[in-house]
Scaffold this active site. Structure first.
Site, PDB file in Angstrom:
ATOM      1  N   GLU A 155      15.251  28.421 -19.468  1.00 30.65           N
ATOM      2  CA  GLU A 155      14.619  29.685 -19.834  1.00 30.65           C
ATOM      3  C   GLU A 155      14.374  29.736 -21.334  1.00 30.65           C
ATOM      4  O   GLU A 155      15.324  29.715 -22.128  1.00 30.65           O
ATOM      5  CB  GLU A 155      15.498  30.870 -19.415  1.00 30.65           C
ATOM      6  CG  GLU A 155      14.817  32.203 -19.730  1.00 30.65           C
ATOM      7  CD  GLU A 155      15.558  33.412 -19.191  1.00 30.65           C
ATOM      8  OE1 GLU A 155      16.697  33.260 -18.704  1.00 30.65           O
ATOM      9  OE2 GLU A 155      14.995  34.523 -19.272  1.00 30.65           O
ATOM     10  N   ARG A 220      12.808  46.048 -22.630  1.00 25.32           N
ATOM     11  CA  ARG A 220      13.577  45.753 -21.420  1.00 25.32           C
ATOM     12  C   ARG A 220      13.788  46.968 -20.524  1.00 25.32           C
ATOM     13  O   ARG A 220      14.735  47.014 -19.751  1.00 25.32           O
ATOM     14  CB  ARG A 220      14.927  45.119 -21.770  1.00 25.32           C
ATOM     15  CG  ARG A 220      14.772  43.741 -22.364  1.00 25.32           C
ATOM     16  CD  ARG A 220      16.072  42.979 -22.390  1.00 25.32           C
ATOM     17  NE  ARG A 220      15.929  41.663 -21.804  1.00 25.32           N
ATOM     18  CZ  ARG A 220      16.534  40.572 -22.233  1.00 25.32           C
ATOM     19  NH1 ARG A 220      17.354  40.629 -23.264  1.00 25.32           N
ATOM     20  NH2 ARG A 220      16.355  39.428 -21.642  1.00 25.32           N
ATOM     21  N   GLU A 249      13.645  41.730 -14.665  1.00 23.19           N
ATOM     22  CA  GLU A 249      14.915  41.737 -15.390  1.00 23.19           C
ATOM     23  C   GLU A 249      14.922  42.911 -16.363  1.00 23.19           C
ATOM     24  O   GLU A 249      13.952  43.116 -17.094  1.00 23.19           O
ATOM     25  CB  GLU A 249      15.046  40.410 -16.152  1.00 23.19           C
ATOM     26  CG  GLU A 249      16.376  40.213 -16.811  1.00 23.19           C
ATOM     27  CD  GLU A 249      16.488  38.817 -17.407  1.00 23.19           C
ATOM     28  OE1 GLU A 249      17.448  38.125 -17.062  1.00 23.19           O
ATOM     29  OE2 GLU A 249      15.629  38.424 -18.211  1.00 23.19           O
TER      30      GLU A 249
HETATM   31 MN    MN Z   1      15.213  36.416 -18.718  1.00 23.32          MN
END
Ligand code: MN
Length: 298
Positions: A155, A220, A249
């Site tokens: 990632e 986020r 996420e």
């Molecule tokens: Mn992530």
């Protein structure tokens, strides 16, 4: 009247930390049920402490709710396989193999995350020796994973969370150094929004080595409430013919542990209601995919 093509069939997933902070039997039950209730196909299970996850019980829960799983983790500075200290590298290697074993028993095809270095702020660039240590450990991990058809994902995360793989180009370079076919790029829009020039080029660059995707907003929180250019990103995925998982996420201090919050800089609540957030995310991802596909077929 013309018939519209079927919408893209990517598995749409959600990260378990949207619902729970850990993986006790009660937390596992709640996360799996909530994931199925919100209409997702896949649940990403964090393996920050693989020994805390009951693999067979989790596999059974997933089966009962008709869900697939992905597993992920980030290493710490005590288990940093890009360290130059052989004892730290060995500790990281043990943790990764423990995580792989849980991935296998859970019945997941994916083990991904910040598994090439610590997930944290470095104060110097990665060294050549550290890169070689990381590649050597991941080569062995990938070979073991291949026996169970498990894909290992790197990632790409932002500069404050690793010094080794910040971009898709970095991920591809490390994958080349590892040299195993079952190692893939894991692209996350939250990180790419910081490190890449735009959100189409990294998808093109990764090509058929793109194996896992995280969608996260710039802060986020709720998808569509930040500055991430999702229309461009989803068009690029559809154009590239990406058929792998797309996992939402999001982290809020309302759910995650203090330790995890500190590692990722989660200092405030973007939301309180994980179920509402997840339902919204599922619909947002499906709508974006559909719109991108309608455009590409028009
Ligand atoms: Mn992530």
């Amino acid at each position: 009247m013309t018939t519209q093509p079927e919408p893209p069939a990517n598995p749409i997933g959600v990260h378990a930390l949207v619902f729970v902070a850990g993986w006790s039997p009660e937390e596992a039950e709640y996360a799996v049920r909530s994931t199925a209730d919100a209409g997702f196909d896949l649940l990403e299970i964090p393996l920050l402490d693989p020994t805390s996850v009951d693999g067979p019980a989790t596999a059974d829960l997933l089966r009962r709710h008709g869900l697939r799983a992905a597993c992920s983790l980030g290493l710490s500075f005590d288990t940093d396989i890009s360290s130059e200290d052989p004892a730290v590298v060995a500790a990281g290697e043990r943790l990764l193999h423990d995580a792989l074993e849980v991935t296998r028993t859970v019945g997941s095809r994916y083990l991904s995350g910040v598994i090439f270095s610590a997930m944290g702020k470095y104060t110097r660039p990665a060294s050549a020796k550290g890169r070689a240590n990381s590649a050597a450990v991941l080569r062995e991990l990938a070979r073991t994973a291949a026996r169970d058809n498990i894909i290992v994902g790197l990632e790409a995360v932002n500069r404050y969370e690793t010094n080794l793989v910040n971009t898709v180009a970095d991920a591809l370079a490390h994958i080349d150094a590892i040299g195993e076919d079952n190692v893939v790029v894991h692209l996350d829009t939250y990180h790419a929004n910081i490190e890449e020039g735009d959100l189409a080029r990294p998808v093109r660059l990764a090509g058929d080595r793109l194996g896992y995707v995280h969608v996260g907003e710039s802060h986020r929180g709720y998808l569509g409430s930040g500055t991430v250019d999702f229309p461009t990103f989803f068009r690029a995925l559809v154009t590239a013919g990406y058929a792998g998982p797309i996992t939402f996420e999001s982290f809020s201090s309302a759910v995650v542990s203090e330790e995890f919050a500190a590692a990722l800089g989660v200092w405030r609540n973007l939301w309180d209601d994980g179920a509402d957030l997840a339902r919204h995310a599922r619909a947002y991802v499906a709508d974006q995919l559909l719109a991108a596909q309608r455009l590409s077929s028009s």
